[in-house]
Design an enzyme around this catalytic site. Structure first.
Site, PDB file in Angstrom:
ATOM      1  N   LYS A  47       0.816  -1.196   0.000  1.00  0.00           N
ATOM      2  CA  LYS A  47       0.000   0.000   0.000  1.00  0.00           C
ATOM      3  C   LYS A  47       0.858   1.258   0.000  1.00  0.00           C
ATOM      4  O   LYS A  47       0.399   2.331  -0.348  1.00  0.00           O
ATOM      5  CB  LYS A  47      -0.870   0.031   1.270  1.00  0.00           C
ATOM      6  CG  LYS A  47      -1.732  -1.177   1.487  1.00  0.00           C
ATOM      7  CD  LYS A  47      -2.393  -1.063   2.885  1.00  0.00           C
ATOM      8  CE  LYS A  47      -2.937  -2.408   3.279  1.00  0.00           C
ATOM      9  NZ  LYS A  47      -3.432  -2.363   4.687  1.00  0.00           N
ATOM     10  N   GLY A  48       2.115   1.113   0.428  1.00  0.00           N
ATOM     11  CA  GLY A  48       2.948   2.280   0.698  1.00  0.00           C
ATOM     12  C   GLY A  48       3.136   3.229  -0.470  1.00  0.00           C
ATOM     13  O   GLY A  48       3.318   4.431  -0.276  1.00  0.00           O
ATOM     14  N   GLU A 103       7.744   3.209  -6.393  1.00  0.00           N
ATOM     15  CA  GLU A 103       7.828   2.712  -5.016  1.00  0.00           C
ATOM     16  C   GLU A 103       7.946   3.865  -4.024  1.00  0.00           C
ATOM     17  O   GLU A 103       8.449   4.940  -4.364  1.00  0.00           O
ATOM     18  CB  GLU A 103       9.067   1.809  -4.858  1.00  0.00           C
ATOM     19  CG  GLU A 103       8.764   0.322  -5.002  1.00  0.00           C
ATOM     20  CD  GLU A 103       7.979  -0.248  -3.823  1.00  0.00           C
ATOM     21  OE1 GLU A 103       7.257   0.494  -3.142  1.00  0.00           O
ATOM     22  OE2 GLU A 103       8.094  -1.467  -3.588  1.00  0.00           O
ATOM     23  N   ASP A 104       7.487   3.641  -2.812  1.00  0.00           N
ATOM     24  CA  ASP A 104       7.680   4.647  -1.766  1.00  0.00           C
ATOM     25  C   ASP A 104       9.103   4.588  -1.215  1.00  0.00           C
ATOM     26  O   ASP A 104       9.736   5.614  -0.994  1.00  0.00           O
ATOM     27  CB  ASP A 104       6.645   4.504  -0.640  1.00  0.00           C
ATOM     28  CG  ASP A 104       6.598   3.099  -0.062  1.00  0.00           C
ATOM     29  OD1 ASP A 104       7.001   2.142  -0.746  1.00  0.00           O
ATOM     30  OD2 ASP A 104       6.157   2.944   1.095  1.00  0.00           O
ATOM     31  N   ASP A 107      14.488  -0.310   0.552  1.00  0.00           N
ATOM     32  CA  ASP A 107      15.176  -0.539   1.820  1.00  0.00           C
ATOM     33  C   ASP A 107      16.296  -1.566   1.564  1.00  0.00           C
ATOM     34  O   ASP A 107      17.387  -1.203   1.133  1.00  0.00           O
ATOM     35  CB  ASP A 107      14.127  -1.047   2.815  1.00  0.00           C
ATOM     36  CG  ASP A 107      14.553  -0.913   4.269  1.00  0.00           C
ATOM     37  OD1 ASP A 107      15.746  -0.999   4.536  1.00  0.00           O
ATOM     38  OD2 ASP A 107      13.680  -0.722   5.136  1.00  0.00           O
ATOM     39  N   PHE A 156      13.350   5.156  11.855  1.00  0.00           N
ATOM     40  CA  PHE A 156      11.972   4.735  11.603  1.00  0.00           C
ATOM     41  C   PHE A 156      11.207   5.881  10.936  1.00  0.00           C
ATOM     42  O   PHE A 156      10.783   6.819  11.583  1.00  0.00           O
ATOM     43  CB  PHE A 156      11.275   4.300  12.885  1.00  0.00           C
ATOM     44  CG  PHE A 156      10.233   3.260  12.616  1.00  0.00           C
ATOM     45  CD1 PHE A 156       9.161   3.538  11.784  1.00  0.00           C
ATOM     46  CD2 PHE A 156      10.349   1.996  13.154  1.00  0.00           C
ATOM     47  CE1 PHE A 156       8.211   2.579  11.491  1.00  0.00           C
ATOM     48  CE2 PHE A 156       9.399   1.017  12.875  1.00  0.00           C
ATOM     49  CZ  PHE A 156       8.327   1.318  12.048  1.00  0.00           C
ATOM     50  N   ASP A 163       4.150   3.491   6.789  1.00  0.00           N
ATOM     51  CA  ASP A 163       3.389   3.288   8.027  1.00  0.00           C
ATOM     52  C   ASP A 163       4.234   2.730   9.154  1.00  0.00           C
ATOM     53  O   ASP A 163       5.324   2.194   8.951  1.00  0.00           O
ATOM     54  CB  ASP A 163       2.235   2.315   7.773  1.00  0.00           C
ATOM     55  CG  ASP A 163       2.719   0.870   7.622  1.00  0.00           C
ATOM     56  OD1 ASP A 163       3.648   0.627   6.821  1.00  0.00           O
ATOM     57  OD2 ASP A 163       2.192  -0.025   8.319  1.00  0.00           O
ATOM     58  N   ARG A 169       0.214   6.567   7.474  1.00  0.00           N
ATOM     59  CA  ARG A 169       0.302   6.528   6.011  1.00  0.00           C
ATOM     60  C   ARG A 169      -0.216   7.831   5.404  1.00  0.00           C
ATOM     61  O   ARG A 169       0.249   8.263   4.353  1.00  0.00           O
ATOM     62  CB  ARG A 169      -0.530   5.369   5.447  1.00  0.00           C
ATOM     63  CG  ARG A 169       0.078   3.999   5.623  1.00  0.00           C
ATOM     64  CD  ARG A 169      -0.569   3.026   4.644  1.00  0.00           C
ATOM     65  NE  ARG A 169      -0.407   1.636   5.030  1.00  0.00           N
ATOM     66  CZ  ARG A 169       0.657   0.885   4.727  1.00  0.00           C
ATOM     67  NH1 ARG A 169       1.651   1.393   4.042  1.00  0.00           N
ATOM     68  NH2 ARG A 169       0.719  -0.377   5.107  1.00  0.00           N
TER      69      ARG A 169
HETATM   70  C1  PRP Z   1       7.700  -1.581   1.848  1.00  0.00           C
HETATM   71  C2  PRP Z   1       7.854  -0.682   0.633  1.00  0.00           C
HETATM   72  C3  PRP Z   1       8.541  -1.558  -0.366  1.00  0.00           C
HETATM   73  C4  PRP Z   1       9.351  -2.485   0.494  1.00  0.00           C
HETATM   74  C5  PRP Z   1      10.780  -2.045   0.510  1.00  0.00           C
HETATM   75  O1  PRP Z   1       6.533  -2.309   1.756  1.00  0.00           O
HETATM   76  O2  PRP Z   1       6.617  -0.211   0.158  1.00  0.00           O
HETATM   77  O3  PRP Z   1       7.611  -2.284  -1.155  1.00  0.00           O
HETATM   78  O4  PRP Z   1       8.822  -2.434   1.821  1.00  0.00           O
HETATM   79  O5  PRP Z   1      11.578  -2.853   1.333  1.00  0.00           O
HETATM   80  P1  PRP Z   1      12.764  -3.758   0.756  1.00  0.00           P
HETATM   81  O6  PRP Z   1      13.604  -2.881  -0.144  1.00  0.00           O
HETATM   82  O7  PRP Z   1      13.499  -4.166   2.008  1.00  0.00           O
HETATM   83  O8  PRP Z   1      12.181  -4.914   0.024  1.00  0.00           O
HETATM   84  P2  PRP Z   1       5.876  -3.103   2.993  1.00  0.00           P
HETATM   85  O9  PRP Z   1       6.237  -4.556   2.863  1.00  0.00           O
HETATM   86  O10 PRP Z   1       6.239  -2.418   4.269  1.00  0.00           O
HETATM   87  O11 PRP Z   1       4.320  -2.989   2.704  1.00  0.00           O
HETATM   88  P3  PRP Z   1       3.401  -1.661   2.594  1.00  0.00           P
HETATM   89  O12 PRP Z   1       3.805  -0.954   1.327  1.00  0.00           O
HETATM   90  O13 PRP Z   1       1.992  -2.180   2.533  1.00  0.00           O
HETATM   91  O14 PRP Z   1       3.670  -0.814   3.824  1.00  0.00           O
END
Ligand code: PRP
Length: 187
Positions: A47-48, A103-104, A107, A156, A163, A169
């Site tokens: 959802k991010g 993407e948001d 990581d 964080f 979120d 969010r």
């Molecule tokens: C987050 C974000 C990316 C992913 C990045 O999603 O939106 O899709 O993590 O992390 P990475 O580079 O370590 O793979 P999340 O799984 O938190 O779900 P969300 O978007 O619903 O919050």
């Protein structure tokens, strides 16, 4: 929602609403040039990325189709393999399409790396990515992110789609959460 609405829970603002808007407009201008005449398909991961997708798509000066995917990751961010499964798939056939993943945050890079491979495997003509945020210190996979908004430290970070336990969010800027909020929690 603004920081003032959740003031006691926020350590500090990292990227303001205006900075986000300005950077998204800059990237959208570049993408509009790079994809002129290419019928781009924007793909974002729920959802991010929804807030970034909405702002970015509206800032483009070219037509762009949009589609969404929901993924669930197991063990991502740990030393385990972090396998990813599709919870909800795209409704678009990406074969021959020029795909831009929105993407948001990137990581570890596992989600983006997996998605680029998946879409290329489906026959997309090209797959690139725009990530509003990158956390370079957490990167495990050296995945290529062609367009980036901001680099953020390993703290964080919430807001503009990101979120903590499904909260924040809808914060209109990006901020660092106070440790007291997640102490004893999942973080
Ligand atoms: C987050 C974000 C990316 C992913 C990045 O999603 O939106 O899709 O993590 O992390 P990475 O580079 O370590 O793979 P999340 O799984 O938190 O779900 P969300 O978007 O619903 O919050």
């Amino acid at each position: 929602m603004q920081i003032a609405d959740v003031q006691g829970e926020i350590d500090r603002e990292l990227v303001s609403k205006a900075q986000i808007e300005n950077r998204i407009k800059q990237v959208a201008k570049q993408v509009s040039r790079d994809y002129a005449g290419k019928n781009v398909l924007l793909v974002s991961v729920l959802k991010g990325a929804v807030n970034t997708m909405a702002a970015f798509s509206q800032a483009l000066s070219i037509n762009a189709q949009m589609d969404f995917m929901s993924l669930s990751s197991y063990g991502a961010g740990t030393s385990s393999s972090g396998s990813i499964t599709i919870r909800q798939d795209l409704s678009t056939d990406v074969k021959g399409r020029n795909v831009l993943i929105v993407e948001d945050i990137v990581d570890s890079g596992r989600t983006l790396d997996w998605l680029i491979r998946e879409l290329k495997g489906r026959g997309a003509a090209s797959v690139e990515a725009f990530a509003l945020l990158e956390k370079p210190s957490r990167r495990e996979i050296n995945v290529s992110v062609k367009y980036t908004g901001f680099e953020v430290p390993d703290e964080f970070v919430v807001g503009f789609g990101l979120d903590y336990d499904e909260r924040y969010r809808n914060l209109d800027s990006i901020a660092v959460l106070r440790p007291e909020v997640y102490q004893g929690g999942q973080a």
